[in-house]
Design a protein around this motif. Structure first.
Motif, PDB file in Angstrom:
ATOM      1  N   ILE A   1       0.849  -1.197   0.000  1.00  0.00           N
ATOM      2  CA  ILE A   1       0.000   0.000   0.000  1.00  0.00           C
ATOM      3  C   ILE A   1       0.883   1.246   0.000  1.00  0.00           C
ATOM      4  O   ILE A   1       1.728   1.413   0.874  1.00  0.00           O
ATOM      5  CB  ILE A   1      -0.929   0.011   1.228  1.00  0.00           C
ATOM      6  N   GLY A   2       0.661   2.112  -0.974  1.00  0.00           N
ATOM      7  CA  GLY A   2       1.423   3.345  -1.062  1.00  0.00           C
ATOM      8  C   GLY A   2       0.681   4.509  -0.421  1.00  0.00           C
ATOM      9  O   GLY A   2      -0.520   4.674  -0.641  1.00  0.00           O
ATOM     10  N   ILE A   3       1.393   5.304   0.351  1.00  0.00           N
ATOM     11  CA  ILE A   3       0.790   6.488   0.976  1.00  0.00           C
ATOM     12  C   ILE A   3       1.731   7.684   0.799  1.00  0.00           C
ATOM     13  O   ILE A   3       2.903   7.629   1.196  1.00  0.00           O
ATOM     14  CB  ILE A   3       0.509   6.272   2.479  1.00  0.00           C
ATOM     15  N   ASP A   4       1.215   8.739   0.191  1.00  0.00           N
ATOM     16  CA  ASP A   4       1.907  10.020   0.143  1.00  0.00           C
ATOM     17  C   ASP A   4       1.448  10.775   1.394  1.00  0.00           C
ATOM     18  O   ASP A   4       0.357  11.337   1.427  1.00  0.00           O
ATOM     19  CB  ASP A   4       1.519  10.775  -1.135  1.00  0.00           C
TER      20      ASP A   4
ATOM     21  N   TYR B   1       2.748   2.576  -9.389  1.00  0.00           N
ATOM     22  CA  TYR B   1       2.057   1.287  -9.286  1.00  0.00           C
ATOM     23  C   TYR B   1       2.954   0.094  -9.611  1.00  0.00           C
ATOM     24  O   TYR B   1       2.532  -1.055  -9.457  1.00  0.00           O
ATOM     25  CB  TYR B   1       0.811   1.279 -10.174  1.00  0.00           C
ATOM     26  N   GLN B   2       4.173   0.344 -10.040  1.00  0.00           N
ATOM     27  CA  GLN B   2       5.137  -0.746 -10.145  1.00  0.00           C
ATOM     28  C   GLN B   2       5.703  -1.101  -8.776  1.00  0.00           C
ATOM     29  O   GLN B   2       6.225  -2.202  -8.583  1.00  0.00           O
ATOM     30  CB  GLN B   2       6.278  -0.340 -11.092  1.00  0.00           C
ATOM     31  N   GLN B   3       5.576  -0.165  -7.832  1.00  0.00           N
ATOM     32  CA  GLN B   3       6.071  -0.392  -6.473  1.00  0.00           C
ATOM     33  C   GLN B   3       4.971  -0.848  -5.516  1.00  0.00           C
ATOM     34  O   GLN B   3       5.259  -1.524  -4.528  1.00  0.00           O
ATOM     35  CB  GLN B   3       6.669   0.897  -5.912  1.00  0.00           C
ATOM     36  N   VAL B   4       3.721  -0.442  -5.783  1.00  0.00           N
ATOM     37  CA  VAL B   4       2.620  -0.725  -4.851  1.00  0.00           C
ATOM     38  C   VAL B   4       1.414  -1.266  -5.605  1.00  0.00           C
ATOM     39  O   VAL B   4       1.294  -1.102  -6.828  1.00  0.00           O
ATOM     40  CB  VAL B   4       2.215   0.543  -4.064  1.00  0.00           C
ATOM     41  N   ASP B   5       0.513  -1.911  -4.862  1.00  0.00           N
ATOM     42  CA  ASP B   5      -0.722  -2.434  -5.456  1.00  0.00           C
ATOM     43  C   ASP B   5      -1.832  -1.393  -5.448  1.00  0.00           C
ATOM     44  O   ASP B   5      -2.635  -1.330  -6.381  1.00  0.00           O
ATOM     45  CB  ASP B   5      -1.183  -3.677  -4.684  1.00  0.00           C
ATOM     46  N   VAL B   6      -1.892  -0.601  -4.384  1.00  0.00           N
ATOM     47  CA  VAL B   6      -2.914   0.446  -4.269  1.00  0.00           C
ATOM     48  C   VAL B   6      -2.296   1.664  -3.595  1.00  0.00           C
ATOM     49  O   VAL B   6      -1.243   1.576  -2.952  1.00  0.00           O
ATOM     50  CB  VAL B   6      -4.157  -0.017  -3.452  1.00  0.00           C
ATOM     51  N   ILE B   7      -2.960   2.795  -3.751  1.00  0.00           N
ATOM     52  CA  ILE B   7      -2.635   4.021  -3.026  1.00  0.00           C
ATOM     53  C   ILE B   7      -3.819   4.325  -2.117  1.00  0.00           C
ATOM     54  O   ILE B   7      -4.978   4.156  -2.523  1.00  0.00           O
ATOM     55  CB  ILE B   7      -2.388   5.192  -3.991  1.00  0.00           C
TER      56      ILE B   7
ATOM     57  N   GLY C   1      -1.468  -7.801   7.505  1.00  0.00           N
ATOM     58  CA  GLY C   1      -0.344  -8.238   6.681  1.00  0.00           C
ATOM     59  C   GLY C   1       0.106  -7.285   5.598  1.00  0.00           C
ATOM     60  O   GLY C   1       1.135  -7.531   4.950  1.00  0.00           O
ATOM     61  N   ALA C   2      -0.629  -6.214   5.348  1.00  0.00           N
ATOM     62  CA  ALA C   2      -0.260  -5.281   4.280  1.00  0.00           C
ATOM     63  C   ALA C   2       1.014  -4.533   4.651  1.00  0.00           C
ATOM     64  O   ALA C   2       1.255  -4.216   5.818  1.00  0.00           O
ATOM     65  CB  ALA C   2      -1.390  -4.302   4.013  1.00  0.00           C
ATOM     66  N   LYS C   3       1.817  -4.228   3.634  1.00  0.00           N
ATOM     67  CA  LYS C   3       3.049  -3.462   3.832  1.00  0.00           C
ATOM     68  C   LYS C   3       2.822  -2.026   3.374  1.00  0.00           C
ATOM     69  O   LYS C   3       2.364  -1.800   2.256  1.00  0.00           O
ATOM     70  CB  LYS C   3       4.194  -4.092   3.049  1.00  0.00           C
TER      71      LYS C   3
ATOM     72  N   TRP D   1      -8.007  -1.602 -14.113  1.00  0.00           N
ATOM     73  CA  TRP D   1      -8.666  -2.898 -14.301  1.00  0.00           C
ATOM     74  C   TRP D   1      -8.571  -3.817 -13.085  1.00  0.00           C
ATOM     75  O   TRP D   1      -9.070  -4.934 -13.126  1.00  0.00           O
ATOM     76  CB  TRP D   1      -8.104  -3.647 -15.523  1.00  0.00           C
ATOM     77  N   GLU D   2      -7.978  -3.371 -11.977  1.00  0.00           N
ATOM     78  CA  GLU D   2      -7.822  -4.251 -10.818  1.00  0.00           C
ATOM     79  C   GLU D   2      -8.821  -3.908  -9.714  1.00  0.00           C
ATOM     80  O   GLU D   2      -8.471  -3.749  -8.545  1.00  0.00           O
ATOM     81  CB  GLU D   2      -6.379  -4.207 -10.309  1.00  0.00           C
ATOM     82  N   GLU D   3     -10.080  -3.830 -10.116  1.00  0.00           N
ATOM     83  CA  GLU D   3     -11.158  -3.595  -9.143  1.00  0.00           C
ATOM     84  C   GLU D   3     -11.219  -4.702  -8.102  1.00  0.00           C
ATOM     85  O   GLU D   3     -11.611  -4.464  -6.952  1.00  0.00           O
ATOM     86  CB  GLU D   3     -12.502  -3.486  -9.860  1.00  0.00           C
ATOM     87  N   ASP D   4     -10.841  -5.924  -8.488  1.00  0.00           N
ATOM     88  CA  ASP D   4     -10.901  -7.042  -7.544  1.00  0.00           C
ATOM     89  C   ASP D   4      -9.994  -6.814  -6.341  1.00  0.00           C
ATOM     90  O   ASP D   4     -10.377  -7.102  -5.198  1.00  0.00           O
ATOM     91  CB  ASP D   4     -10.547  -8.359  -8.249  1.00  0.00           C
ATOM     92  N   ILE D   5      -8.797  -6.267  -6.572  1.00  0.00           N
ATOM     93  CA  ILE D   5      -7.879  -5.990  -5.465  1.00  0.00           C
ATOM     94  C   ILE D   5      -8.400  -4.833  -4.614  1.00  0.00           C
ATOM     95  O   ILE D   5      -8.360  -4.869  -3.380  1.00  0.00           O
ATOM     96  CB  ILE D   5      -6.468  -5.680  -5.999  1.00  0.00           C
ATOM     97  N   VAL D   6      -8.919  -3.799  -5.278  1.00  0.00           N
ATOM     98  CA  VAL D   6      -9.478  -2.648  -4.558  1.00  0.00           C
ATOM     99  C   VAL D   6     -10.629  -3.095  -3.653  1.00  0.00           C
ATOM    100  O   VAL D   6     -10.711  -2.705  -2.478  1.00  0.00           O
ATOM    101  CB  VAL D   6      -9.955  -1.576  -5.562  1.00  0.00           C
ATOM    102  N   LEU D   7     -11.520  -3.925  -4.177  1.00  0.00           N
ATOM    103  CA  LEU D   7     -12.671  -4.389  -3.401  1.00  0.00           C
ATOM    104  C   LEU D   7     -12.247  -5.337  -2.281  1.00  0.00           C
ATOM    105  O   LEU D   7     -12.824  -5.318  -1.180  1.00  0.00           O
ATOM    106  CB  LEU D   7     -13.678  -5.074  -4.330  1.00  0.00           C
ATOM    107  N   ARG D   8     -11.259  -6.151  -2.548  1.00  0.00           N
ATOM    108  CA  ARG D   8     -10.757  -7.060  -1.510  1.00  0.00           C
ATOM    109  C   ARG D   8     -10.198  -6.270  -0.335  1.00  0.00           C
ATOM    110  O   ARG D   8     -10.502  -6.550   0.837  1.00  0.00           O
ATOM    111  CB  ARG D   8      -9.673  -7.965  -2.104  1.00  0.00           C
ATOM    112  N   ILE D   9      -9.397  -5.245  -0.613  1.00  0.00           N
ATOM    113  CA  ILE D   9      -8.838  -4.413   0.454  1.00  0.00           C
ATOM    114  C   ILE D   9      -9.949  -3.625   1.142  1.00  0.00           C
ATOM    115  O   ILE D   9      -9.962  -3.458   2.364  1.00  0.00           O
ATOM    116  CB  ILE D   9      -7.754  -3.472  -0.108  1.00  0.00           C
TER     117      ILE D   9
END
Length: 610
Positions: free
Chosen positions: A401-404, A508-514, A430-432, A581-589
């Motif tokens: 997870i990326g956070i500015d 987004y090459q470094q993180v899955d979501v912001i 478990g998220a980093k 296109w990765e709504e599945d990951i967004v919804l899972r989180i």
């Protein structure tokens, strides 16, 4: 001699004035041609520091707004609107040279199988057979609960329809009126409910949504209602064909209750609509506060329990802002994931259609039903398969997870505290957490404003010319300010879009979501005078859109989820921004985030349909 001296002096003075005037207006280089222009290298971030600018435009409402609107459309209007645009930082790009190729119509490559028309996403695992409920805690009724109640015979869709009709009528009989729905038809509701009841009695129900009450924003065609887009100027004729999302929900057996309120033309973030046919929707958690906009009625309907599912549209946060203010869940999917066919909006490169529900699970179910290619909407044709894989997997050990943090912390203290607790919850699962910096945020914000207004302006200006006195003061003032946007501004804004998309691709090459807060403020209070003529509040617009513009400008999926309440009892939300296109990951989180939310209090205005 004295007369000759005076005559000569007059001639000389007049000549000097004339020559000075000619030099100033015809010969002297204007400031526009001699201003300092800063060249920014292609693909390289020129500003990594947090740089979002606060506006200094005064707030107008009531008679003051009416006067300002009249003035802005007068002979002096050009000067006034130019000053307003400058104070709002809309001339930002005029001092920049960008050599990036502009992105006018975003397209997002993907790997894996391409989705097929009418291909269904498997959702059986999302339908809960039985839900644990605490008698002490308030809970919304879910789509699964309606479905299970119908299957068990505990209640029929027809009985729910009667409760829904009564609840809508009660919401309009109270003071102040909720104004969630602006049109509903009791005959149509009862007809659909009867058909659904018959299917359940025969065991031939169509889907988990069969008999479930749903509603649609006034921006979408929905037979037999009027698609007015929040204005008296549109929708003189009843709709004869459903919008794409309406048609899919109708085919799934949903009980369509009617069409919901919205901010006029979608040109606002409060939901304030002084129009005679609409009025202003009220926040169910505190009816003296706004719902947020522009999908104000859809959010009020879900938040107040009038229906578990509603649909809105989003070009600047119009699904996510009211969902945040009303304490519910709203999804803006990837641009082109859900068909916008049948919508009235003209902001084609930023506009999304999506579900608003009381839970992440219900949003996922609704998303899975309406997402997919639609040949009538060219944006949707080329997209990957729709999936909800691993939705119930709460172990986030493989999620980054990326956070500015500078961006994240630009919000009210209560909001920051609630959102930081939600982030801690994600870490515990478990998220980093990875620190990131999103470059050129102010440039992206202004680029989004210029792009969306420029795309909307041609249609609205035609209406403005033909129905000037029927349009709200706020819409007129917005269009007056938009008249200062040039073709060069539009081109540079879309060059900035290219830059912003590339910056985010790198991140987004470094993180899955912001992750950010949903909104940096809670629902604003309705001020005296707002309801008569409307309100023009640049500070509130900029604040409420602070975490919204990015997703609309670059077209990636975003989800808001409630994570707490302020001391005044107003909802607070967290926002998850995902890869295209990765709504599945967004919804899972989002499903995991929802578990961290403390028990929700029952809204001030609430109706139970089960």
């Amino acid at each position: 001699m004295d007369n000759n001296y005076i005559h000569i002096s007059t001639v000389v003075a007049s000549t000097c004035i004339l020559m000075t005037t000619v030099w100033f207006f015809a010969i002297r280089r204007s400031s526009n041609t001699r201003r300092r222009v800063v060249k920014r290298p292609v693909g390289e971030a020129s500003c990594r520091n947090y740089n979002i600018v606060k506006a200094t435009v005064p707030r107008f409402s009531g008679l003051t707004l009416k006067f300002a609107t009249t003035l802005s459309n007068s002979v002096l209007g050009g000067f006034i609107s130019s000053v307003t645009a400058s104070e709002a930082n809309l001339y930002l790009f005029r001092n920049l040279q960008l050599d990036d190729i502009p992105t006018y119509q975003p397209r997002f490559p993907f790997s894996g199988p391409q989705a097929k028309v009418n291909e269904k996403c498997a959702t059986d695992n999302l339908v809960l057979k039985k839900q644990k409920r605490s008698r002490k805690e308030f809970n919304y009724h879910s789509v699964s609960e309606f479905h299970q109640a119908y299957l068990s015979g505990e209640v029929t869709p027809s009985e729910v329809a009667e409760d829904a009709i009564e609840a809508i009528q009660m919401s309009e009989a109270r003071e102040p009126k909720l104004r969630a729905f602006i049109e509903y038809n009791t005959f149509e509701i009862r007809r659909m409910a009867k058909e659904s009841s018959d299917r359940y009695s025969k065991g031939t129900w169509l889907s988990v949504f069969d008999g479930v009450p749903v509603a649609f924003k006034n921006e979408l065609h929905c037979v037999p209602y009027h698609r007015r887009a929040g204005s008296e100027c549109f929708g003189s004729e009843q709709s004869v064909e459903d919008a794409a999302v309406v048609a899919k929900m109708r085919a799934a057996g949903a009980m369509i209750l009617g069409v919901t309120n919205m901010h006029e033309f979608g040109l606002g973030t409060t939901g304030c609509n002084p129009g005679k046919l609409h009025g202003t929707a009220r926040n169910p958690y505190n009816t003296n506060h706004y719902t947020g906009g522009s999908s104000s009625g859809s959010s009020a309907a879900v938040s107040s329990g009038l229906c578990p599912v509603a649909f809105g549209t989003d070009a600047g946060g119009s699904i996510r802002i009211p969902s945040s203010f009303c304490g519910i869940v709203g999804l803006k999917a990837t641009l082109g994931r859900i068909s916008y066919y049948g919508g009235a909006g003209q902001c084609y490169s930023c506009l999304h259609c999506g579900p608003i529900c009381s839970s992440v699970r219900d949003v996922a179910l609704a998303y899975a039903l309406v997402a997919g290619p639609d040949p009538r909407d060219p944006f949707t044709v080329d997209q990957p398969e729709v999936t909800l894989q691993n939705f119930d997997n709460i172990d986030l050990y493989n999620i980054k997870i990326g956070i500015d943090w500078h961006f994240f912390r630009d919000c009210d203290k209560e909001i920051l505290s609630a959102c930081e607790k939600a982030v801690k919850h994600l870490e515990m699962n478990g998220a980093k957490i990875i620190d990131i910096e999103i470059p050129e945020l102010e440039e992206a914000r202004i680029g989004h404003i210029i792009t969306s207004i420029a795309e909307m302006r041609p249609t609205i200006m035609n209406v403005l010319c033909d129905h000037y006195n029927k349009i709200s003061c706020e819409s007129r003032l917005n269009m007056s300010a938009a008249s200062n946007i040039s073709a060069t501004d539009f081109v540079l804004a879309n060059k900035q879009r290219t830059r912003t998309i590339n910056f985010l691709k790198d991140i987004y090459q470094q993180v899955d979501v912001i992750i950010t807060p949903g909104t940096p403020i809670t629902a604003p209070e309705i001020q005296p005078g707002d309801l008569t003529y409307g309100t023009f509040d640049t500070d509130t617009i900029i604040d409420s859109m602070r975490y919204m513009f990015l997703g609309d400008f670059v077209g990636n999926p975003c989800l808001v989820v409630p994570v707490g309440f302020s001391q005044k009892g107003l909802p607070i939300s967290l926002q998850i921004h995902g890869r295209w296109w990765e709504e599945d990951i967004v919804l899972r989180i989002g499903n995991v985030v929802e578990m961290a939310c403390p028990p929700r209090p029952q809204p001030e205005v609430f109706y139970s349909l089960l």
